[in-house]
Motif scaffolding. Structure first.
Motif, PDB file in Angstrom:
ATOM      1  N   THR A  39     -32.277  20.885  13.886  1.00 20.83           N
ATOM      2  CA  THR A  39     -31.303  19.810  14.112  1.00 20.83           C
ATOM      3  C   THR A  39     -31.704  18.508  13.426  1.00 20.83           C
ATOM      4  N   ASP A  40     -32.970  18.391  13.003  1.00 22.83           N
ATOM      5  CA  ASP A  40     -33.436  17.194  12.302  1.00 22.83           C
ATOM      6  C   ASP A  40     -33.065  17.201  10.819  1.00 22.83           C
ATOM      7  N   VAL A  41     -32.741  18.358  10.275  1.00 24.77           N
ATOM      8  CA  VAL A  41     -32.501  18.488   8.832  1.00 24.77           C
ATOM      9  C   VAL A  41     -31.259  17.688   8.445  1.00 24.77           C
ATOM     10  N   LYS A  42     -31.402  16.849   7.416  1.00 27.46           N
ATOM     11  CA  LYS A  42     -30.312  16.005   6.909  1.00 27.46           C
ATOM     12  C   LYS A  42     -29.823  16.576   5.586  1.00 27.46           C
ATOM     13  N   TRP A  43     -28.690  17.284   5.632  1.00 28.81           N
ATOM     14  CA  TRP A  43     -28.154  17.942   4.448  1.00 28.81           C
ATOM     15  C   TRP A  43     -27.398  16.965   3.569  1.00 28.81           C
ATOM     16  N   ALA A  44     -27.499  17.189   2.269  1.00 28.31           N
ATOM     17  CA  ALA A  44     -26.773  16.400   1.265  1.00 28.31           C
ATOM     18  C   ALA A  44     -26.440  17.344   0.109  1.00 28.31           C
ATOM     19  N   PRO A  45     -25.528  16.945  -0.768  1.00 25.12           N
ATOM     20  CA  PRO A  45     -25.267  17.798  -1.933  1.00 25.12           C
ATOM     21  C   PRO A  45     -26.564  18.070  -2.694  1.00 25.12           C
ATOM     22  N   ALA A  46     -26.714  19.307  -3.164  1.00 22.91           N
ATOM     23  CA  ALA A  46     -27.912  19.693  -3.923  1.00 22.91           C
ATOM     24  C   ALA A  46     -27.928  18.952  -5.255  1.00 22.91           C
ATOM     25  N   PRO A  47     -29.091  18.911  -5.911  1.00 20.12           N
ATOM     26  CA  PRO A  47     -29.173  18.259  -7.220  1.00 20.12           C
ATOM     27  C   PRO A  47     -28.159  18.863  -8.192  1.00 20.12           C
ATOM     28  N   PRO A  48     -27.697  18.077  -9.161  1.00 19.60           N
ATOM     29  CA  PRO A  48     -26.684  18.571 -10.099  1.00 19.60           C
ATOM     30  C   PRO A  48     -27.161  19.735 -10.976  1.00 19.60           C
ATOM     31  N   SER A  49     -28.455  20.046 -10.957  1.00 21.46           N
ATOM     32  CA  SER A  49     -28.938  21.198 -11.724  1.00 21.46           C
ATOM     33  C   SER A  49     -28.461  22.507 -11.109  1.00 21.46           C
ATOM     34  N   LEU A  50     -28.039  22.473  -9.830  1.00 19.95           N
ATOM     35  CA  LEU A  50     -27.474  23.656  -9.174  1.00 19.95           C
ATOM     36  C   LEU A  50     -25.947  23.570  -9.220  1.00 19.95           C
ATOM     37  N   PRO A  51     -25.266  24.707  -9.287  1.00 15.84           N
ATOM     38  CA  PRO A  51     -23.798  24.685  -9.274  1.00 15.84           C
ATOM     39  C   PRO A  51     -23.267  24.023  -8.010  1.00 15.84           C
ATOM     40  N   PRO A  52     -22.066  23.454  -8.075  1.00 12.51           N
ATOM     41  CA  PRO A  52     -21.477  22.822  -6.888  1.00 12.51           C
ATOM     42  C   PRO A  52     -21.384  23.800  -5.724  1.00 12.51           C
ATOM     43  N   GLY A  53     -21.493  23.258  -4.514  1.00 14.26           N
ATOM     44  CA  GLY A  53     -21.381  24.067  -3.308  1.00 14.26           C
ATOM     45  C   GLY A  53     -22.682  24.202  -2.544  1.00 14.26           C
ATOM     46  N   GLN A  55     -26.187  22.813  -0.774  1.00 13.41           N
ATOM     47  CA  GLN A  55     -26.670  21.627  -0.083  1.00 13.41           C
ATOM     48  C   GLN A  55     -28.192  21.688  -0.061  1.00 13.41           C
ATOM     49  N   ALA A  56     -28.827  20.516  -0.003  1.00 14.73           N
ATOM     50  CA  ALA A  56     -30.287  20.462   0.010  1.00 14.73           C
ATOM     51  C   ALA A  56     -30.761  19.417   1.006  1.00 14.73           C
ATOM     52  N   ALA A  57     -31.983  19.616   1.485  1.00 21.45           N
ATOM     53  CA  ALA A  57     -32.626  18.660   2.390  1.00 21.45           C
ATOM     54  C   ALA A  57     -34.119  18.671   2.088  1.00 21.45           C
ATOM     55  N   VAL A  58     -34.647  17.531   1.713  1.00 20.68           N
ATOM     56  CA  VAL A  58     -36.081  17.417   1.438  1.00 20.68           C
ATOM     57  C   VAL A  58     -36.803  17.246   2.764  1.00 20.68           C
ATOM     58  N   LEU A  59     -37.809  18.082   2.988  1.00 16.63           N
ATOM     59  CA  LEU A  59     -38.588  18.030   4.225  1.00 16.63           C
ATOM     60  C   LEU A  59     -39.877  17.242   4.052  1.00 16.63           C
ATOM     61  N   GLU A  60     -40.455  17.343   2.851  1.00 19.05           N
ATOM     62  CA  GLU A  60     -41.733  16.679   2.581  1.00 19.05           C
ATOM     63  C   GLU A  60     -41.817  16.381   1.097  1.00 19.05           C
ATOM     64  N   GLY A  61     -42.412  15.254   0.750  1.00 17.40           N
ATOM     65  CA  GLY A  61     -42.620  14.903  -0.639  1.00 17.40           C
ATOM     66  C   GLY A  61     -41.338  14.490  -1.329  1.00 17.40           C
ATOM     67  N   ASP A  62     -41.396  14.463  -2.663  1.00 14.04           N
ATOM     68  CA  ASP A  62     -40.253  14.074  -3.484  1.00 14.04           C
ATOM     69  C   ASP A  62     -40.200  15.013  -4.680  1.00 14.04           C
ATOM     70  N   PRO A  63     -39.210  15.902  -4.745  1.00 16.54           N
ATOM     71  CA  PRO A  63     -39.147  16.874  -5.839  1.00 16.54           C
ATOM     72  C   PRO A  63     -39.033  16.249  -7.227  1.00 16.54           C
ATOM     73  N   THR A  64     -38.655  14.981  -7.297  1.00 12.50           N
ATOM     74  CA  THR A  64     -38.504  14.324  -8.605  1.00 12.50           C
ATOM     75  C   THR A  64     -39.804  13.710  -9.106  1.00 12.50           C
ATOM     76  N   LYS A  65     -40.832  13.721  -8.274  1.00 11.35           N
ATOM     77  CA  LYS A  65     -42.102  13.086  -8.633  1.00 11.35           C
ATOM     78  C   LYS A  65     -43.242  14.097  -8.614  1.00 11.35           C
TER      79      LYS A  65
END
Length: 160
Positions: A39-53, A55-65
């Protein structure tokens, strides 16, 4: 004889530290626990590298760094991911649904393997693979960032 043993141990320990530093395995800068319930997971649209549809939620760290990260990816039924590869090893745990994965630069459903809930996969950096889902599928991905997804067709020069 004892000195030779101590020298070997010192060399082994030194090698472990060198490999760890070169592969990004460093102690976490995190100073507190991370505890995440569904219930803590905060969903948002996945990065644009994935096709539309997706959703993603970062749990730890930063995938862009640079550094370790963990994220969840929610994919709808019949979701397709074209042949691609990542710039670092990708570790995937299937939490729900069926994630069907195949290896290679061509999307071939017959050559793919069903990974049901509880399954694990690791694709080495540069390994061409594709995927699709059966039912809504929930994945947990962990890797060392920055996380990239490059379509195999772009590498082949077929499309840009």
């Amino acid at each position: 004889m004892r000195n030779a043993h101590l020298v070997r141990r010192a060399l082994l320990l030194g090698t472990v530290f060198i490999v760890a530093s070169l592969t990004g395995l460093r102690p976490s800068a995190q100073t507190t626990h991370i505890l995440v319930t569904p219930t803590d997971v905060k969903w948002a649209p996945a990065p644009p590298s994935l096709p539309p549809g997706a959703q993603a939620a970062v749990l730890e760290g930063d995938p862009t760094k640079p550094g370790l990260f963990a994220m969840r990816i929610k994919l709808p039924d019949n979701y397709r991911i074209a042949p691609h590869f990542h710039g670092a090893d990708e570790h995937v745990t299937v939490l729900q649904g069926t994630f069907v994965v195949g290896m290679g630069e061509k999307f071939d459903e017959k050559a793919a393997k069903d990974l049901t809930a509880g399954s694990f996969a690791m694709m080495p950096s540069g390994m061409r693979h594709f995927a699709f889902t059966k039912g809504e599928t929930l994945l947990q991905v962990h890797a060392i960032g920055p996380w990239t997804l490059t379509l195999a067709e772009l590498v082949q020069g077929d499309a840009f």
